[in-house]
Design a protein around this motif. Structure first.
Motif, mmCIF file in Angstrom:
data_model
loop_
_atom_site.group_PDB
_atom_site.id
_atom_site.type_symbol
_atom_site.label_atom_id
_atom_site.label_comp_id
_atom_site.label_asym_id
_atom_site.label_seq_id
_atom_site.Cartn_x
_atom_site.Cartn_y
_atom_site.Cartn_z
ATOM 1 N N ILE A 16 43.692 0.825 30.550
ATOM 2 C CA ILE A 16 44.511 0.594 29.355
ATOM 3 C C ILE A 16 45.556 -0.462 29.686
ATOM 4 O O ILE A 16 46.288 -0.339 30.673
ATOM 5 N N VAL A 17 45.605 -1.509 28.852
ATOM 6 C CA VAL A 17 46.528 -2.625 29.079
ATOM 7 C C VAL A 17 47.275 -2.947 27.782
ATOM 8 O O VAL A 17 46.809 -2.615 26.700
ATOM 9 N N PRO A 18 48.433 -3.619 27.870
ATOM 10 C CA PRO A 18 49.237 -3.857 26.671
ATOM 11 C C PRO A 18 48.763 -4.988 25.766
ATOM 12 O O PRO A 18 49.065 -5.000 24.580
ATOM 13 N N ARG A 20 45.700 -8.092 24.504
ATOM 14 C CA ARG A 20 44.298 -8.536 24.461
ATOM 15 C C ARG A 20 44.021 -9.515 25.593
ATOM 16 O O ARG A 20 42.960 -9.467 26.222
ATOM 17 N N GLU A 21 44.975 -10.425 25.831
ATOM 18 C CA GLU A 21 44.765 -11.452 26.852
ATOM 19 C C GLU A 21 44.560 -10.833 28.230
ATOM 20 O O GLU A 21 43.671 -11.248 28.983
ATOM 21 N N LEU A 22 45.355 -9.837 28.570
ATOM 22 C CA LEU A 22 45.203 -9.166 29.857
ATOM 23 C C LEU A 22 43.879 -8.399 29.911
ATOM 24 O O LEU A 22 43.192 -8.396 30.927
ATOM 25 N N ALA A 23 43.511 -7.770 28.813
ATOM 26 C CA ALA A 23 42.237 -7.035 28.764
ATOM 27 C C ALA A 23 41.064 -7.982 29.004
ATOM 28 O O ALA A 23 40.143 -7.668 29.773
ATOM 29 N N VAL A 24 41.090 -9.147 28.369
ATOM 30 C CA VAL A 24 40.013 -10.139 28.545
ATOM 31 C C VAL A 24 39.983 -10.615 29.993
ATOM 32 O O VAL A 24 38.906 -10.737 30.598
ATOM 33 N N GLN A 25 41.155 -10.861 30.573
ATOM 34 C CA GLN A 25 41.228 -11.305 31.964
ATOM 35 C C GLN A 25 40.621 -10.246 32.900
ATOM 36 O O GLN A 25 39.839 -10.578 33.794
ATOM 37 N N ILE A 26 40.963 -8.991 32.696
ATOM 38 C CA ILE A 26 40.426 -7.909 33.536
ATOM 39 C C ILE A 26 38.916 -7.781 33.338
ATOM 40 O O ILE A 26 38.160 -7.643 34.305
ATOM 41 N N GLN A 27 38.466 -7.863 32.093
ATOM 42 C CA GLN A 27 37.032 -7.782 31.797
ATOM 43 C C GLN A 27 36.273 -8.915 32.502
ATOM 44 O O GLN A 27 35.214 -8.684 33.086
ATOM 45 N N VAL A 89 43.509 4.096 34.230
ATOM 46 C CA VAL A 89 44.435 3.109 34.780
ATOM 47 C C VAL A 89 45.340 2.638 33.647
ATOM 48 O O VAL A 89 44.848 2.224 32.591
ATOM 49 N N LEU A 90 46.639 2.716 33.849
ATOM 50 C CA LEU A 90 47.601 2.122 32.922
ATOM 51 C C LEU A 90 48.209 0.926 33.634
ATOM 52 O O LEU A 90 48.998 1.080 34.565
ATOM 53 N N ASP A 91 47.791 -0.268 33.215
ATOM 54 C CA ASP A 91 48.303 -1.484 33.824
ATOM 55 C C ASP A 91 49.469 -1.996 32.996
ATOM 56 O O ASP A 91 49.432 -1.959 31.774
#
Length: 189
Positions: A16-18, A20-27, A89-91
């Protein structure tokens, strides 16, 4: 997490991330790291096709990366079974609290299985983050990467500028000075 999944194919992780940009980067990083490992992930973020995300979730991915609002929405629509995740995971947990995701986080974590591994990554531990940790984790282990202040050989300066429009001009002036051979600039925080 990928290694844990390879060793036990029943393991599933929710990241779980705050933003969209971070989620895309992690993906993107997960895709690179797991390219030939038969470990599959799904990206669940607002502002993207929910139908595509539902399609991906039906494939039963081992890793789901998403933002709190979209994850809660998918759960409420019965497309995301939170009880299947053994790792959460809470990033940037501090940022999620700062931008108002605390109710969604509490809801999501309350729907997870009780016996799970919970990982919280945060730059600071505010009261909100401390509250999440204490309410959702048993016997937490705190790991801090900050050991000491910066070495004396590193010079740190804060330059205050009254008018934000003057920032670039001031920065250019400073960078032309001979004493600044190596410079690290924090642009947001």
């Amino acid at each position: 997490i990928i290694n844990k999944i390879i060793l036990n194919r029943r393991e599933k992780a929710l990241i779980i991330v705050p933003t969209r940009e971070l989620a895309v980067q992690i993906q993107d990083e997960l895709n690179l790291l797991s390219k030939f490992l038969s470990v599959y992930s799904s990206l669940c973020i607002g502002g993207a096709s929910i139908n595509r995300q539902i399609f991906d979730l039906r494939k039963n991915p081992q890793l789901v990366v998403g933002t709190p609002g979209r994850l809660k929405d998918l759960f409420n629509r019965s497309f995301l079974n939170l009880k299947t995740f053994s790792i959460v995971v809470l990033d940037e947990a501090d940022r999620m609290v700062d931008i108002g995701f605390l109710p969604e986080i509490k809801f999501i974590v309350s729907q997870l299985r009780e016996n799970r591994q919970s990982l919280f990554f945060t730059a600071t531990i505010s009261n909100g983050v401390e509250g999440i940790i204490n309410s959702f984790v048993k016997n937490p282990l705190k790991v801090s990467v900050k050991i000491t202040e910066a070495p004396i050989s590193i010079k740190q300066d804060i330059i205050k500028v009254k008018n934000p429009a003057e920032k670039m001009t001031k920065l250019q002036e400073l960078l032309k000075r001979e004493e600044f051979k190596k410079v690290l600039i924090f642009g947001r925080t």
